[in-house]
Design a protein around this motif. Structure first.
Motif, PDB file in Angstrom:
ATOM      1  N   ALA A 296     -41.248  40.943 -67.735  1.00 53.36           N
ATOM      2  CA  ALA A 296     -41.951  41.144 -66.135  1.00 53.36           C
ATOM      3  C   ALA A 296     -42.410  39.621 -66.358  1.00 53.36           C
ATOM      4  O   ALA A 296     -42.975  38.765 -65.438  1.00 53.36           O
ATOM      5  N   ASP A 297     -43.521  39.926 -67.201  1.00 50.43           N
ATOM      6  CA  ASP A 297     -44.912  39.456 -67.512  1.00 50.43           C
ATOM      7  C   ASP A 297     -44.021  37.475 -67.820  1.00 50.43           C
ATOM      8  O   ASP A 297     -44.581  36.392 -67.184  1.00 50.43           O
ATOM      9  N   GLU A 298     -43.460  37.766 -68.641  1.00 48.19           N
ATOM     10  CA  GLU A 298     -42.681  37.046 -68.861  1.00 48.19           C
ATOM     11  C   GLU A 298     -42.233  35.749 -67.600  1.00 48.19           C
ATOM     12  O   GLU A 298     -42.114  34.694 -67.191  1.00 48.19           O
ATOM     13  N   MET A 299     -41.348  36.645 -67.049  1.00 48.55           N
ATOM     14  CA  MET A 299     -39.997  35.750 -66.002  1.00 48.55           C
ATOM     15  C   MET A 299     -39.986  35.900 -64.461  1.00 48.55           C
ATOM     16  O   MET A 299     -40.052  35.085 -63.984  1.00 48.55           O
ATOM     17  N   GLY A 300     -42.441  36.133 -64.424  1.00 47.42           N
ATOM     18  CA  GLY A 300     -42.927  36.594 -63.114  1.00 47.42           C
ATOM     19  C   GLY A 300     -42.423  37.591 -61.732  1.00 47.42           C
ATOM     20  O   GLY A 300     -41.987  36.628 -60.787  1.00 47.42           O
ATOM     21  N   ILE A 301     -42.166  38.303 -61.990  1.00 41.99           N
ATOM     22  CA  ILE A 301     -41.831  39.451 -61.471  1.00 41.99           C
ATOM     23  C   ILE A 301     -42.928  40.332 -60.838  1.00 41.99           C
ATOM     24  O   ILE A 301     -43.906  41.066 -62.189  1.00 41.99           O
ATOM     25  N   LEU A 302     -43.443  40.912 -59.632  1.00 44.30           N
ATOM     26  CA  LEU A 302     -44.473  41.486 -59.873  1.00 44.30           C
ATOM     27  C   LEU A 302     -43.866  43.237 -59.970  1.00 44.30           C
ATOM     28  O   LEU A 302     -42.638  43.169 -59.750  1.00 44.30           O
ATOM     29  N   VAL A 303     -45.356  44.053 -60.298  1.00 44.17           N
ATOM     30  CA  VAL A 303     -44.339  45.476 -61.613  1.00 44.17           C
ATOM     31  C   VAL A 303     -44.655  46.501 -60.411  1.00 44.17           C
ATOM     32  O   VAL A 303     -46.375  46.867 -59.955  1.00 44.17           O
ATOM     33  N   TRP A 304     -44.196  48.009 -60.059  1.00 46.88           N
ATOM     34  CA  TRP A 304     -44.653  48.748 -59.397  1.00 46.88           C
ATOM     35  C   TRP A 304     -44.414  49.534 -60.349  1.00 46.88           C
ATOM     36  O   TRP A 304     -43.154  50.167 -60.836  1.00 46.88           O
ATOM     37  N   ALA A 305     -45.795  50.573 -61.270  1.00 46.43           N
ATOM     38  CA  ALA A 305     -44.769  50.674 -62.227  1.00 46.43           C
ATOM     39  C   ALA A 305     -45.612  52.718 -61.599  1.00 46.43           C
ATOM     40  O   ALA A 305     -46.614  53.075 -61.781  1.00 46.43           O
ATOM     41  N   GLU A 306     -44.500  53.480 -62.267  1.00 47.65           N
ATOM     42  CA  GLU A 306     -44.602  54.755 -61.707  1.00 47.65           C
ATOM     43  C   GLU A 306     -44.836  55.885 -62.572  1.00 47.65           C
ATOM     44  O   GLU A 306     -43.521  55.932 -64.285  1.00 47.65           O
ATOM     45  N   VAL A 307     -45.062  57.395 -62.527  1.00 51.44           N
ATOM     46  CA  VAL A 307     -44.830  58.463 -63.585  1.00 51.44           C
ATOM     47  C   VAL A 307     -44.307  59.527 -62.700  1.00 51.44           C
ATOM     48  O   VAL A 307     -43.838  58.933 -60.843  1.00 51.44           O
ATOM     49  N   PRO A 308     -42.827  60.034 -62.965  1.00 56.59           N
ATOM     50  CA  PRO A 308     -42.433  61.320 -62.724  1.00 56.59           C
ATOM     51  C   PRO A 308     -42.735  62.361 -62.111  1.00 56.59           C
ATOM     52  O   PRO A 308     -42.202  63.629 -61.976  1.00 56.59           O
ATOM     53  N   VAL A 309     -44.128  61.968 -61.210  1.00 59.53           N
ATOM     54  CA  VAL A 309     -44.035  63.325 -60.564  1.00 59.53           C
ATOM     55  C   VAL A 309     -43.074  62.907 -59.151  1.00 59.53           C
ATOM     56  O   VAL A 309     -43.500  62.871 -58.204  1.00 59.53           O
ATOM     57  N   TYR A 310     -41.796  64.060 -59.434  1.00 60.11           N
ATOM     58  CA  TYR A 310     -41.168  63.675 -58.105  1.00 60.11           C
ATOM     59  C   TYR A 310     -40.886  64.987 -57.881  1.00 60.11           C
ATOM     60  O   TYR A 310     -40.754  65.982 -58.022  1.00 60.11           O
ATOM     61  N   TRP A 311     -41.092  64.758 -56.465  1.00 61.82           N
ATOM     62  CA  TRP A 311     -40.101  65.794 -55.288  1.00 61.82           C
ATOM     63  C   TRP A 311     -41.073  66.803 -55.809  1.00 61.82           C
ATOM     64  O   TRP A 311     -42.101  67.092 -55.393  1.00 61.82           O
ATOM     65  N   THR A 312     -40.674  68.230 -55.869  1.00 64.29           N
ATOM     66  CA  THR A 312     -40.677  69.383 -55.660  1.00 64.29           C
ATOM     67  C   THR A 312     -41.401  69.980 -57.703  1.00 64.29           C
ATOM     68  O   THR A 312     -40.886  70.203 -57.976  1.00 64.29           O
ATOM     69  N   ILE A 313     -43.135  70.173 -57.746  1.00 67.09           N
ATOM     70  CA  ILE A 313     -43.575  69.814 -58.471  1.00 67.09           C
ATOM     71  C   ILE A 313     -44.756  71.238 -58.331  1.00 67.09           C
ATOM     72  O   ILE A 313     -44.705  71.556 -57.917  1.00 67.09           O
TER      73      ILE A 313
END
Length: 633
Positions: A399-416
């Motif tokens: 993504a750095d090389e190709m010029g694409i912005l990134v939303w990076a996420e952790v799997p705190v997903y739904w009901t923990i």
């Protein structure tokens, strides 16, 4: 230029026995070298993983690994369900990789006679019998090594899903929980000159108190899904660093350098020759030095999707030297505006999973990853949401090389399990590992702390602490979460106490699919109660690729296409709209989707089908992004 040692593979198999360590989930635990069977109390937390692992001298341990499927965990427990590696001798499990001493001895497993898996790679997609398997699989690799005096050696894993127990030459070196973040064990003094054997017990069983929890909407691919490396460092080495533009200041580089080892107090020089940058800092007794470098005006090209300029950055001390490719840009909010390098930007995005729709399984390498990102660029995206867990370091660097912005996420997903401290520790560690790995990647502009988490007092505390944690690790990027919406009549409201902790009014909404339909959805309007940039983190509809009908017929490409057109009318009416990431780039596999005709265990919300065919809505989305690009020139 990274240095790679040639790997000499030896045909063999993997055996590992796993002990129930008394560890905080999500943490990497290392077993001290002394003793084979180590009690849980002797297990200690491993330091953070090495930054820029591929920039170091390393031996790549990928390839064909022998494996044994062990649903009853016979390779770990004896017949009284006691762990072999916590016994007095520490032996008896599959990790011993035993061979019969003669024809009189019976050994009930054999790596030498077992089949092989391609590593990195999940087991579900490589053996039809394991397609739905959740449980334990042992994997073994044999390799040649020539350890040198005065060097440190680390056994590094890009990711193992979900719980890993690692043995080297029959001795346990540690364990780790978390299916998408890197971990390592120092194995200095444990390596043999000549042949070595590494054995991994991987268990992808889902549990309520894990991160993610039991309930997900993606395939639970098990195994060693990313690279395995044996990395070499000097006795005193650069353990970590951050070299980035200061927050809101395009004329200054800030960060730090962290040295580890006996000579950790030393001069360290940071050079960026192409930008005319050279500065020397001195690390203190703790090995740490703060970096602050003013930039000469007009000397630097700032990284952006239109010009993804990467500079060679060299960090050199008396004992160690590293090169990295780093882009420099700023990201900030101002009221409802979103600013990249001080200019308004609209995030023309799409969400995607770490899965190749054309070939079953996780993305296997640069070719798979480049294909996914290129598809996004063909839709005129400048941005992707990497959901719902950390994707590989290689994907971020692409993504750095190709010029694409990134939303990076952790799997705190739904009901923990929000109330349990050990669950928070797991989530916090996975978030820390993600930030530690990717804090120098220009493409990453958003750290996301979770997806669709229902509001409650316990959840608000849990998520608020995650937001505080990520800001303490990196204050130069935005913090977000994919929030839920609430409907009151025809008004869709965004109201969440977590909004006070995050930088974006970011939320998922499925007007026209999970509520309303194509005829009624335009009666709804959105009320966002925050003076922040609005990013729609998900919207969409399922469409079976190739199914054509009128636009009232669900599951058809025409229904999906009209829903997208109606979404644009609804969303463009929201003040402060600054980005969208529709769900999702490609169809992907999900056990939650059993309809025998329309789904067949696929989530069909992709804009591209599992055969790689672009659906009608792909072109509609592209036309919308073409218009947004012109608007924000």
């Amino acid at each position: 230029m990274r240095s790679v040692l040639k790997l000499l593979l030896v045909t063999g198999c993997l055996s590992a026995a796993w002990a129930q360590d008394d560890q905080a989930p999500g943490q990497t635990m290392v077993v001290p070298a002394a003793g084979a069977g180590v009690a849980p109390a002797a297990v200690t937390k491993q330091p953070p993983t090495l930054h820029n692992i591929y920039g170091r001298t390393h031996l790549l341990l990928d390839g064909r690994w022998n494996y044994i499927v062990d649903p009853y965990e016979a390779g770990y427990y004896n017949y009284r369900h006691q762990p072999f590696d916590q016994s007095a001798t520490g032996s008896g499990g599959f990790y011993d990789d035993r061979k019969p001493k003669d024809k009189t001895e019976a050994v009930e497993y054999s790596f030498d006679g077992s089949p092989t898996l391609a590593i990195p790679g999940d087991w579900n997609s490589q053996n039809a019998k394991l397609e739905n398997y959740e449980g334990t699989v042992w994997m073994r690799q044999q390799f040649q090594a020539a350890p040198k005096d005065g060097k440190h050696y680390f056994l590094y894993f890009g990711a193992v899903n979900y719980e890993a127990h690692v043995y080297l030459n029959g001795k346990k070196v540690g364990s780790h929980k978390g299916g998408f973040t890197p971990f390592q064990f120092e194995v200095t003094g444990r390596l043999l000159k000549g042949q070595n054997t590494v054995i991994v017990k991987a268990d992808n069983t889902r549990h309520q108190d894990d991160i993610p929890t039991l309930n997900t909407d993606w395939w639970n691919y098990g195994g060693i899904t990313r690279d395995v490396l044996l990395a070499e460092t000097p006795d005193t080495y650069i353990a970590d660093y951050q070299i980035q533009l200061a927050k809101g200041d395009m004329g200054r580089i800030e960060g730090y350098v962290q040295m580890t080892g006996a000579q950790r107090s030393q001069d360290v020089t940071i050079t960026i020759p192409e930008a005319g940058v050279k500065a020397t800092v001195h690390t203190g007794a703790d090995g740490r030095a703060t970096v602050g470098i003013p930039l000469t005006k007009n000397k630097m090209r700032y990284w952006s999707p239109e010009d993804p300029k990467l500079y060679t950055v060299t960090i050199a001390g008396a004992t160690d030297k590293l090169n990295d490719r780093i882009g420099f840009r700023t990201i900030e909010t101002r009221g409802q505006d979103l600013l990249l390098n001080g200019k308004s930007v609209f995030l023309r995005g799409v969400s995607l999973h770490d899965e190749n729709p054309l070939i079953p399984g996780r993305l296997r390498g640069e070719g798979d990853m480049r294909m996914m990102l290129q598809w996004a660029k063909e839709m005129n995206c400048n941005y992707v949401r990497l959901a719902h867990y950390p994707h590989s370091e290689e994907m971020i660097r692409l993504a750095d090389e190709m010029g694409i912005l990134v939303w990076a996420e952790v799997p705190v997903y739904w009901t923990i399990s929000w109330e349990k401290p050990e669950v928070y520790a797991n989530a916090s560690q996975q978030l820390t590992d993600l930030v530690t790995r990717d804090r120098n990647r220009a493409s990453v502009i958003i750290w996301s702390i979770g997806n669709e988490t229902p509001v409650s007092d316990a959840r608000n505390v849990f998520m608020g602490k995650l937001a505080d944690t990520v800001r303490s690790l990196d204050h130069t990027r935005l913090v977000a979460a994919a929030l839920e919406v609430h409907r009151k009549g025809n008004e869709v409201t965004v109201e969440d106490p977590l909004s006070d902790k995050i930088d974006l009014a970011s939320f998922n909404e499925y007007a026209g699919w999970y509520w309303s339909d194509n005829k009624e959805m335009l009666k709804f309007s959105f009320k966002v109660n925050y003076n922040k940039p609005v990013v729609i983190s998900e919207f969409g509809a399922d469409a079976l690729g190739g199914l054509h009908a009128d636009d009232d017929t669900r599951w058809s490409e025409e229904y999906q296409d009209l829903l997208y057109k109606n979404q644009f009318k609804m969303l463009d009416a929201i003040p402060g709209l600054r980005g969208t990431t529709p769900w999702v780039l490609t169809d992907f596999r999900s056990p939650r989707r059993p309809h025998p005709y329309y789904q067949d265990f696929w989530n069909r919300k992709g804009l591209i089908s599992e055969t790689g065919k672009k659906k009608l809505a792909f072109y509609t989305m592209k036309a919308y992004y073409d218009q947004k690009q012109q608007q924000y020139k």
